[in-house]
Design an enzyme around this catalytic site. Sequence first.
Site, PDB file in Angstrom:
ATOM      1  N   ASP A  38      -4.478  21.926 -13.973  1.00 34.91           N
ATOM      2  CA  ASP A  38      -5.119  22.364 -15.213  1.00 34.91           C
ATOM      3  C   ASP A  38      -4.716  21.438 -16.356  1.00 34.91           C
ATOM      4  OD1 ASP A  38      -6.653  23.911 -16.853  1.00 34.91           O
ATOM      5  OD2 ASP A  38      -5.232  25.578 -16.990  1.00 34.91           O
ATOM      6  N   ARG A  51     -13.963  14.716 -22.414  1.00 34.94           N
ATOM      7  CA  ARG A  51     -13.283  15.485 -21.359  1.00 34.94           C
ATOM      8  C   ARG A  51     -13.356  14.789 -19.996  1.00 34.94           C
ATOM      9  NH1 ARG A  51     -12.208  20.755 -21.861  1.00 34.94           N
ATOM     10  NH2 ARG A  51     -12.735  21.114 -19.683  1.00 34.94           N
ATOM     11  N   HIS A  55     -10.715  14.095 -16.449  1.00 37.64           N
ATOM     12  CA  HIS A  55     -10.904  14.298 -15.009  1.00 37.64           C
ATOM     13  C   HIS A  55     -10.651  13.000 -14.241  1.00 37.64           C
ATOM     14  CE1 HIS A  55     -12.136  18.284 -15.869  1.00 37.64           C
ATOM     15  NE2 HIS A  55     -13.321  17.971 -16.378  1.00 37.64           N
ATOM     16  N   GLU A  85     -16.280  29.836 -10.711  1.00 37.68           N
ATOM     17  CA  GLU A  85     -16.600  30.053 -12.130  1.00 37.68           C
ATOM     18  C   GLU A  85     -16.866  28.730 -12.860  1.00 37.68           C
ATOM     19  OE1 GLU A  85     -13.803  31.613 -10.674  1.00 37.68           O
ATOM     20  OE2 GLU A  85     -15.048  33.392 -10.350  1.00 37.68           O
ATOM     21  N   ASN A  86     -16.445  27.611 -12.269  1.00 38.89           N
ATOM     22  CA  ASN A  86     -16.588  26.325 -12.963  1.00 38.89           C
ATOM     23  C   ASN A  86     -18.033  25.855 -13.110  1.00 38.89           C
ATOM     24  OD1 ASN A  86     -13.452  24.906 -11.727  1.00 38.89           O
ATOM     25  ND2 ASN A  86     -13.899  25.876 -13.695  1.00 38.89           N
ATOM     26  N   TRP A  87     -18.977  26.517 -12.401  1.00 38.85           N
ATOM     27  CA  TRP A  87     -20.400  26.154 -12.574  1.00 38.85           C
ATOM     28  C   TRP A  87     -20.862  26.449 -13.997  1.00 38.85           C
ATOM     29  CZ3 TRP A  87     -22.194  23.300  -8.779  1.00 38.85           C
ATOM     30  CH2 TRP A  87     -21.742  23.505  -7.479  1.00 38.85           C
ATOM     31  N   ARG A  89     -19.528  25.502 -16.661  1.00 34.31           N
ATOM     32  CA  ARG A  89     -19.238  24.390 -17.581  1.00 34.31           C
ATOM     33  C   ARG A  89     -20.523  23.634 -17.884  1.00 34.31           C
ATOM     34  NH1 ARG A  89     -13.260  22.121 -16.793  1.00 34.31           N
ATOM     35  NH2 ARG A  89     -12.294  24.134 -16.597  1.00 34.31           N
ATOM     36  N   ARG A 206       1.413  25.526 -11.359  1.00 32.24           N
ATOM     37  CA  ARG A 206       0.270  25.471 -12.277  1.00 32.24           C
ATOM     38  C   ARG A 206       0.660  24.603 -13.461  1.00 32.24           C
ATOM     39  NH1 ARG A 206      -4.569  29.508 -13.798  1.00 32.24           N
ATOM     40  NH2 ARG A 206      -5.511  28.078 -15.282  1.00 32.24           N
ATOM     41  N   GLU A 225       6.333  31.630  -4.437  1.00 33.27           N
ATOM     42  CA  GLU A 225       7.066  31.402  -5.694  1.00 33.27           C
ATOM     43  C   GLU A 225       6.159  30.634  -6.659  1.00 33.27           C
ATOM     44  OE1 GLU A 225      10.155  32.411  -6.490  1.00 33.27           O
ATOM     45  OE2 GLU A 225      10.359  33.431  -4.557  1.00 33.27           O
TER      46      GLU A 225
END
Length: 261
Positions: A38, A51, A55, A85-87, A89, A206, A225
Amino acid sequence: MRIDTNKLAAYYADAPADVSLADLDLARMPSHVSIIMDGNGRWAEARGLDRSRGHVAGVDALREAVTTSVRLGLDAFSVYAFSTENWRRPQREVDLLMHLFATTLVKELPLFHQENVRLRFLGDLTALPERTRKVFQQGLDETADHTGMTFALAVNYGARAEIVRAARMIAEEVAAGRLAPADVDEELVGDRLYTAGLPDPDLLIRTSGELRLSNYLLWQLAYTEFYVTDTLWPDFDRWDYLRAVVAFQRRSRRFGGVSGA
Ligand code: FPP
């Protein structure tokens, strides 16, 4: 999996002040590490860039993370590259990501061959553009015989959709009389997930400081963990990775039991 200690030492030369290879306990290595990558967008915006540049920089960080995972002797390394869910964008960003997945995969095939890495995908690939799908299939075919680390790329992945899919498969098998309801146990459900055959992650990293799971591997992370770092994904390097594994090794994993029992 076996660690090549000479290669590992060379890879981890020039240690920064706060962490070194000596901090690592080679007898307690994780088998599977997973990363929610992320912060690409924030990395680019902080530099006044589009942006998309974040990437592109993220691909370099991913290449290093794959190599680090091999040097650390992992059995499996997985990353969340694109969620269901990234569709949502902007179309331009989605197109760029699909393009990046395809071009990167072709470009990195020599690395997978050199390091004996076997590729795998987690998610519903049917919704991806034709070219991306073709290249993914090529990656699967060309690495199918590799016997080293498995690298699993989660693309168009959502954990709830994955569990619904498994439930549907099981319902169909029961309806067809191939399974009895009493046969359904954790192992059977696990075998119908995209991760079938992979060990559950021991460590989830993360980046960029967010404290949420974002619909990632909800079933598989039951005893994993978590390690969250503020470092943005394009800046995440082999030393950040080492810090995460060292922190993991300092924890006591009880799997619901008590220490020393
Ligand atoms: C999260 O940053 C990153 C993604 C949604 C995409 C991950 C893609 C890559 C690392 C590059 C390409 C990968 C492959 C497999 C070739 P974000 O855009 O959510 O960042 P933000 O939270 O700062 O906006």
